[in-house]
Design a protein around this motif. Sequence first.
Motif, PDB file in Angstrom:
ATOM      1  N   ALA A 313       0.656  -2.983   8.735  1.00 26.33           N
ATOM      2  CA  ALA A 313       0.482  -2.955   7.347  1.00 26.33           C
ATOM      3  C   ALA A 313       1.138  -1.850   7.088  1.00 26.33           C
ATOM      4  O   ALA A 313       1.311  -0.661   7.652  1.00 26.33           O
ATOM      5  CB  ALA A 313      -1.029  -2.845   7.117  1.00 26.33           C
ATOM      6  N   VAL A 314       1.466  -1.442   5.643  1.00 27.08           N
ATOM      7  CA  VAL A 314       2.141  -0.419   5.023  1.00 27.08           C
ATOM      8  C   VAL A 314       1.125   0.012   4.049  1.00 27.08           C
ATOM      9  O   VAL A 314       0.847  -0.579   3.144  1.00 27.08           O
ATOM     10  CB  VAL A 314       3.513  -0.435   4.480  1.00 27.08           C
ATOM     11  N   VAL A 315       0.821   1.438   3.862  1.00 28.36           N
ATOM     12  CA  VAL A 315      -0.190   2.058   3.115  1.00 28.36           C
ATOM     13  C   VAL A 315       0.355   3.369   2.552  1.00 28.36           C
ATOM     14  O   VAL A 315       1.163   3.960   3.203  1.00 28.36           O
ATOM     15  CB  VAL A 315      -1.546   2.333   3.510  1.00 28.36           C
ATOM     16  N   PRO A 316       0.209   3.784   1.241  1.00 31.98           N
ATOM     17  CA  PRO A 316       0.591   5.053   0.526  1.00 31.98           C
ATOM     18  C   PRO A 316      -0.281   6.277   1.414  1.00 31.98           C
ATOM     19  O   PRO A 316      -1.410   5.933   2.118  1.00 31.98           O
ATOM     20  CB  PRO A 316      -0.087   5.079  -0.718  1.00 31.98           C
ATOM     21  N   SER A 317       0.431   7.209   1.787  1.00 33.92           N
ATOM     22  CA  SER A 317      -0.161   8.361   2.492  1.00 33.92           C
ATOM     23  C   SER A 317       0.283   9.660   1.731  1.00 33.92           C
ATOM     24  O   SER A 317       0.775   9.845   0.817  1.00 33.92           O
ATOM     25  CB  SER A 317       0.518   8.341   4.024  1.00 33.92           C
ATOM     26  N   VAL A 318      -0.405  10.734   2.587  1.00 31.87           N
ATOM     27  CA  VAL A 318      -0.376  12.094   1.841  1.00 31.87           C
ATOM     28  C   VAL A 318       0.080  13.030   3.233  1.00 31.87           C
ATOM     29  O   VAL A 318      -0.114  12.557   4.313  1.00 31.87           O
ATOM     30  CB  VAL A 318      -1.788  12.462   1.567  1.00 31.87           C
ATOM     31  N   PRO A 319       0.800  13.969   2.970  1.00 27.91           N
ATOM     32  CA  PRO A 319       1.145  14.966   3.780  1.00 27.91           C
ATOM     33  C   PRO A 319      -0.033  15.739   4.497  1.00 27.91           C
ATOM     34  O   PRO A 319      -0.554  16.743   3.717  1.00 27.91           O
ATOM     35  CB  PRO A 319       1.979  15.942   3.254  1.00 27.91           C
ATOM     36  N   GLN A 320      -0.471  15.325   5.589  1.00 25.98           N
ATOM     37  CA  GLN A 320      -1.885  16.014   6.387  1.00 25.98           C
ATOM     38  C   GLN A 320      -1.834  17.412   6.557  1.00 25.98           C
ATOM     39  O   GLN A 320      -2.924  18.070   6.535  1.00 25.98           O
ATOM     40  CB  GLN A 320      -2.064  15.211   7.375  1.00 25.98           C
ATOM     41  N   LEU A 424       4.709   6.829   2.738  1.00 30.68           N
ATOM     42  CA  LEU A 424       4.069   5.610   3.293  1.00 30.68           C
ATOM     43  C   LEU A 424       3.775   5.948   4.732  1.00 30.68           C
ATOM     44  O   LEU A 424       4.927   6.229   5.434  1.00 30.68           O
ATOM     45  CB  LEU A 424       4.901   4.388   3.048  1.00 30.68           C
ATOM     46  N   GLN A 425       2.842   5.100   5.159  1.00 30.13           N
ATOM     47  CA  GLN A 425       2.415   5.260   6.769  1.00 30.13           C
ATOM     48  C   GLN A 425       2.592   4.006   6.990  1.00 30.13           C
ATOM     49  O   GLN A 425       1.777   2.843   6.471  1.00 30.13           O
ATOM     50  CB  GLN A 425       1.284   6.037   6.914  1.00 30.13           C
ATOM     51  N   ILE A 426       2.985   3.445   8.451  1.00 31.05           N
ATOM     52  CA  ILE A 426       2.949   2.114   8.836  1.00 31.05           C
ATOM     53  C   ILE A 426       1.457   2.347   9.745  1.00 31.05           C
ATOM     54  O   ILE A 426       1.543   3.220  10.599  1.00 31.05           O
ATOM     55  CB  ILE A 426       3.841   1.798   9.769  1.00 31.05           C
ATOM     56  N   PHE A 427       0.824   1.211   9.852  1.00 30.95           N
ATOM     57  CA  PHE A 427      -0.279   1.140  10.864  1.00 30.95           C
ATOM     58  C   PHE A 427      -0.082  -0.296  11.464  1.00 30.95           C
ATOM     59  O   PHE A 427       0.216  -1.090  11.122  1.00 30.95           O
ATOM     60  CB  PHE A 427      -1.669   1.248  10.187  1.00 30.95           C
ATOM     61  N   GLU A 428      -0.586  -0.174  12.868  1.00 33.87           N
ATOM     62  CA  GLU A 428      -0.470  -1.382  13.643  1.00 33.87           C
ATOM     63  C   GLU A 428      -2.033  -1.482  14.293  1.00 33.87           C
ATOM     64  O   GLU A 428      -2.511  -0.596  14.572  1.00 33.87           O
ATOM     65  CB  GLU A 428       0.694  -1.436  14.879  1.00 33.87           C
ATOM     66  N   VAL A 429      -2.395  -2.835  14.308  1.00 33.82           N
ATOM     67  CA  VAL A 429      -3.557  -2.917  14.877  1.00 33.82           C
ATOM     68  C   VAL A 429      -3.407  -3.103  16.420  1.00 33.82           C
ATOM     69  O   VAL A 429      -2.731  -4.031  16.726  1.00 33.82           O
ATOM     70  CB  VAL A 429      -4.340  -4.231  14.353  1.00 33.82           C
ATOM     71  N   VAL A 430      -4.349  -2.159  17.272  1.00 37.58           N
ATOM     72  CA  VAL A 430      -4.118  -2.145  18.604  1.00 37.58           C
ATOM     73  C   VAL A 430      -5.708  -1.958  19.166  1.00 37.58           C
ATOM     74  O   VAL A 430      -6.384  -1.303  18.759  1.00 37.58           O
ATOM     75  CB  VAL A 430      -3.237  -1.079  19.006  1.00 37.58           C
ATOM     76  N   ASP A 431      -6.052  -2.929  19.961  1.00 37.62           N
ATOM     77  CA  ASP A 431      -7.270  -3.003  20.543  1.00 37.62           C
ATOM     78  C   ASP A 431      -8.450  -2.918  19.333  1.00 37.62           C
ATOM     79  O   ASP A 431      -9.401  -2.185  19.562  1.00 37.62           O
ATOM     80  CB  ASP A 431      -7.545  -1.894  21.585  1.00 37.62           C
ATOM     81  N   HIS A 432      -8.161  -3.694  18.350  1.00 34.60           N
ATOM     82  CA  HIS A 432      -9.046  -3.826  17.125  1.00 34.60           C
ATOM     83  C   HIS A 432      -9.420  -2.583  16.424  1.00 34.60           C
ATOM     84  O   HIS A 432     -10.424  -2.396  15.895  1.00 34.60           O
ATOM     85  CB  HIS A 432     -10.492  -4.570  17.703  1.00 34.60           C
ATOM     86  N   ALA A 433      -8.098  -1.697  16.524  1.00 33.17           N
ATOM     87  CA  ALA A 433      -8.203  -0.625  15.725  1.00 33.17           C
ATOM     88  C   ALA A 433      -6.919  -0.167  15.182  1.00 33.17           C
ATOM     89  O   ALA A 433      -5.852  -0.581  15.569  1.00 33.17           O
ATOM     90  CB  ALA A 433      -8.691   0.773  16.568  1.00 33.17           C
TER      91      ALA A 433
END
Length: 442
Positions: A313-320, A424-433
Amino acid sequence: MNDHEDRSIDRRSVIKAAASAGLVGLAGCSGGAPEESATSGDGGSGDGGSGDGGSGDGESTDGSTASGGDTYTIGMVDSLSGSLSAFGQRNQRGKEIALDAVNAVGVKGGELAISQQDDQSTSQGGVSAAQTLVNQEGVPLLIGTVGSGVSTAIYESVVKNTDVVQISQNSTSPSLTDLPGLLRMPPTGATQAQALSKMVSDDGHGSVAMAWINNSYGESLGEAFVDSYDGEIVYNEPHDQGKASYSNVISSMADTDADAWVFLTYQPEFATMSQEAFDLGVTDQAAWYGGDSVKGPKVLEAAPEGSLDGMKAVVPSVPQDAENYQAFVEEFESRFGEEPTSWSAYAYDAVVVSALAIQAADEFTGAALGEVVRDVTRPEGQEATSYEEAHQILAEGGSPSDVDYTGVSGPIDLDENGDPVGFLQIFEVVDHAYESAGTIEG
């Protein structure tokens, strides 16, 4: 180029470098459904009085502070109840911190107040709320709202053809770009649709089945995906919000034998779809992808263990790593006992940009605020990473274009269409997280 300009450019470079190294992608969605269950905020009662700020009589305000200064009241439409209320709750918290920061410094020697209404997460509720604030209370500036379709309805029914300034705190639909009078804090969803398209292609998938929520958000993101994707779209159909079952959608997608399934919908709807896909035994039939609205802890809680592993999934992000964002996180955690999402950061910045426009404008009217609201965010000015810094530039005689407010959500730089730059940041579901799988700047 003077020394201060060198420092400003270096600061922006640092933020962008931090973004390239890694950003915090914070769950939620503009126009999407809640990332978690939430209460309905403060019930829409508002924390500022009604006012006549839009009456057009120059330095018009709606009262005086205890110290004798004027009170400048703007409006806010937020999703305090309904399917988007989790986002509304986070917005309220970001708004509260921003309002305190603004009033610790002051606005034109007075205070900022926000009169608030609940949109109930619906277009009808949003229009009614905006009518109360604009037509009855006369606010010259309106922050609102979460859902892209609701923001659009407010603009078309209430704000259009008036001088009122509208700033959406959360809406990402690409269609908002066609409404230059509707400004927003998060980046356009066209960027995430293009990112999704590239991911699907890079992962080697030549055909896609796409399901999108039947509103402005889903339709515009779907169109942007289709425009960007070079492969075959074998299923491209809308679905309504709030249905008890979407088994017909899942069955239709499964019948296509597509390589990839793309979901441009809201979290409650997607949670139902993922459960029904598991029940039908088709979760492994294709690779799964989603926009910002399908990512959230409640989605994983509702899905059978491991059933979403591999989904991206792709979501908006901020510079941490930005100092002002870290200060915001610290304040947010101190007050509320949890980390903020990017959506609460956008709400914070919507309040600060509004206050800076009031400080910079010649008078407290919609027309005057509209002339300066973009200018205080643009990179040509002197960078300021807090309301206090930006206020000082203006209080010392600086013009609106002398200020470049860089928010807790990152550089804003509102363009002629009312769109900011964004990450934007890309997230992947790995081991249900959820795990970070890369970043995109756009």
